[in-house]
Design a protein around this motif. Structure first.
Motif, mmCIF file in Angstrom:
data_model
loop_
_atom_site.group_PDB
_atom_site.id
_atom_site.type_symbol
_atom_site.label_atom_id
_atom_site.label_comp_id
_atom_site.label_asym_id
_atom_site.label_seq_id
_atom_site.Cartn_x
_atom_site.Cartn_y
_atom_site.Cartn_z
ATOM 1 N N ILE A 116 0.826 -1.201 0.000
ATOM 2 C CA ILE A 116 0.000 0.000 0.000
ATOM 3 C C ILE A 116 0.864 1.256 0.000
ATOM 4 O O ILE A 116 0.481 2.285 -0.531
ATOM 5 C CB ILE A 116 -0.994 0.000 1.195
ATOM 6 C CG1 ILE A 116 -2.094 1.028 0.998
ATOM 7 C CG2 ILE A 116 -0.282 0.213 2.503
ATOM 8 C CD1 ILE A 116 -3.118 0.637 -0.013
ATOM 9 N N LEU A 117 2.062 1.160 0.561
ATOM 10 C CA LEU A 117 2.986 2.289 0.569
ATOM 11 C C LEU A 117 3.924 2.275 -0.634
ATOM 12 O O LEU A 117 4.374 3.309 -1.097
ATOM 13 C CB LEU A 117 3.844 2.263 1.845
ATOM 14 C CG LEU A 117 3.113 2.433 3.170
ATOM 15 C CD1 LEU A 117 4.080 2.223 4.325
ATOM 16 C CD2 LEU A 117 2.465 3.798 3.253
ATOM 17 N N SER A 118 4.241 1.081 -1.134
ATOM 18 C CA SER A 118 5.307 0.924 -2.115
ATOM 19 C C SER A 118 4.913 1.220 -3.553
ATOM 20 O O SER A 118 5.772 1.541 -4.365
ATOM 21 C CB SER A 118 5.858 -0.503 -2.046
ATOM 22 O OG SER A 118 6.383 -0.767 -0.765
ATOM 23 N N TYR A 119 3.646 1.078 -3.888
ATOM 24 C CA TYR A 119 3.252 1.182 -5.293
ATOM 25 C C TYR A 119 2.165 2.217 -5.532
ATOM 26 O O TYR A 119 1.440 2.156 -6.506
ATOM 27 C CB TYR A 119 2.786 -0.186 -5.808
ATOM 28 C CG TYR A 119 3.849 -1.249 -5.728
ATOM 29 C CD1 TYR A 119 4.861 -1.316 -6.683
ATOM 30 C CD2 TYR A 119 3.860 -2.174 -4.697
ATOM 31 C CE1 TYR A 119 5.859 -2.276 -6.616
ATOM 32 C CE2 TYR A 119 4.854 -3.143 -4.627
ATOM 33 C CZ TYR A 119 5.842 -3.184 -5.580
ATOM 34 O OH TYR A 119 6.825 -4.130 -5.514
ATOM 35 N N GLN A 120 2.023 3.206 -4.660
ATOM 36 C CA GLN A 120 0.996 4.227 -4.805
ATOM 37 C C GLN A 120 1.599 5.529 -5.334
ATOM 38 O O GLN A 120 2.777 5.582 -5.655
ATOM 39 C CB GLN A 120 0.300 4.455 -3.455
ATOM 40 C CG GLN A 120 -0.405 3.218 -2.926
ATOM 41 C CD GLN A 120 -1.440 2.646 -3.881
ATOM 42 O OE1 GLN A 120 -2.256 3.363 -4.436
ATOM 43 N NE2 GLN A 120 -1.407 1.346 -4.082
ATOM 44 N N GLY A 121 0.811 6.597 -5.369
ATOM 45 C CA GLY A 121 1.262 7.885 -5.887
ATOM 46 C C GLY A 121 2.487 8.419 -5.160
ATOM 47 O O GLY A 121 3.522 8.665 -5.753
ATOM 48 N N VAL A 122 2.361 8.624 -3.853
ATOM 49 C CA VAL A 122 3.525 8.989 -3.046
ATOM 50 C C VAL A 122 4.122 7.660 -2.606
ATOM 51 O O VAL A 122 3.687 7.057 -1.637
ATOM 52 C CB VAL A 122 3.142 9.853 -1.820
ATOM 53 C CG1 VAL A 122 4.374 10.139 -0.965
ATOM 54 C CG2 VAL A 122 2.501 11.150 -2.270
ATOM 55 N N GLN A 123 5.085 7.185 -3.377
ATOM 56 C CA GLN A 123 5.655 5.862 -3.138
ATOM 57 C C GLN A 123 6.628 5.918 -1.974
ATOM 58 O O GLN A 123 7.798 6.246 -2.139
ATOM 59 C CB GLN A 123 6.377 5.358 -4.382
ATOM 60 C CG GLN A 123 5.477 5.152 -5.548
ATOM 61 C CD GLN A 123 6.212 4.566 -6.737
ATOM 62 O OE1 GLN A 123 7.379 4.216 -6.676
ATOM 63 N NE2 GLN A 123 5.517 4.467 -7.849
ATOM 64 N N LEU A 124 6.132 5.617 -0.799
ATOM 65 C CA LEU A 124 6.983 5.612 0.378
ATOM 66 C C LEU A 124 7.470 4.187 0.609
ATOM 67 O O LEU A 124 6.912 3.451 1.417
ATOM 68 C CB LEU A 124 6.234 6.149 1.608
ATOM 69 C CG LEU A 124 7.028 6.189 2.897
ATOM 70 C CD1 LEU A 124 8.292 7.019 2.733
ATOM 71 C CD2 LEU A 124 6.187 6.730 4.023
ATOM 72 N N ARG A 125 8.481 3.815 -0.130
ATOM 73 C CA ARG A 125 9.077 2.491 0.040
ATOM 74 C C ARG A 125 10.049 2.563 1.207
ATOM 75 O O ARG A 125 11.096 3.204 1.120
ATOM 76 C CB ARG A 125 9.842 2.056 -1.204
ATOM 77 C CG ARG A 125 8.967 1.633 -2.340
ATOM 78 C CD ARG A 125 9.788 0.981 -3.424
ATOM 79 N NE ARG A 125 8.919 0.548 -4.497
ATOM 80 C CZ ARG A 125 9.322 -0.188 -5.523
ATOM 81 N NH1 ARG A 125 10.585 -0.558 -5.622
ATOM 82 N NH2 ARG A 125 8.467 -0.546 -6.456
ATOM 83 N N ILE A 126 9.698 1.897 2.286
ATOM 84 C CA ILE A 126 10.566 1.867 3.462
ATOM 85 C C ILE A 126 11.942 1.323 3.074
ATOM 86 O O ILE A 126 12.968 1.785 3.559
ATOM 87 C CB ILE A 126 9.936 1.008 4.580
ATOM 88 C CG1 ILE A 126 8.537 1.519 4.945
ATOM 89 C CG2 ILE A 126 10.842 0.940 5.795
ATOM 90 C CD1 ILE A 126 8.457 2.933 5.416
#
Length: 168
Positions: free
Chosen positions: A30-40
């Motif tokens: 949900i974080l990795s492939y969205q608009g604001v890609q927040l890949r930890i």
């Protein structure tokens, strides 16, 4: 063509980095492939500053695996991985730890921002407007991951015996 020689330590560390990157990215889609890609996992892109021989291939393979398994877009497999590779090489050439997070921010904003704008055109927006928006949102997520998480990771890694020897 020169032969690449890696120690057992470097190969093992590259495999560990690749596995951690892929698992972190895939476990938080949900974080990795969205608009604001927040890949930890992008916090790890500072590691080429310390151990380029292991971190460059580890991050590249980890990113490719995460994109291969997490995105149906072949373009993402290619351009996302290319952005990580270019950023890792650039980071490895820096001499200031506070600049180490900057190459991944710039490379991902420019490359992945363009990829998203090109392959996912936004209704009523031309390429350049969509590119500006996507470069901003991807760059913002990258900035958070690399500076907020990556710099503390770098400080910790510098004190960790496995990662502390800067390979120059």
């Amino acid at each position: 063509m020169p032969a690449f020689k890696y120690s057992s330590r470097q190969l093992a560390l590259a495999g560990i980095i690749a596995a951690i990157y892929a698992v972190l990215t895939l476990s938080l889609p949900i974080l990795s492939y969205q608009g604001v890609q927040l890949r930890i996992a992008e916090a790890m892109t500072v590691l080429p500053f310390l151990c380029p021989a292991a971190a460059i291939p580890g991050l590249t393979v980890g990113c490719f695996l995460a994109n291969l398994l997490g995105s149906p877009m072949v373009a993402d497999w290619i351009f996302g991985t290319a952005a990580t590779l270019v950023a890792a090489i650039w980071t490895s050439r820096l001499h200031n730890r506070y600049l180490a997070p900057l190459p991944p921010v710039i490379c991902n904003a420019v490359i992945v921002g363009a990829e998203i704008a090109w392959f996912f055109p936004m209704e009523g927006m031309g390429f350049w407007a969509a590119y500006g928006l996507n470069a901003f949102t991807v760059g913002l997520g990258e900035l958070l991951a690399c500076y907020v998480l990556g710099l503390p990771l770098l400080r910790w890694a510098e004190r960790t015996p496995l990662l502390s020897l800067r390979e120059r």
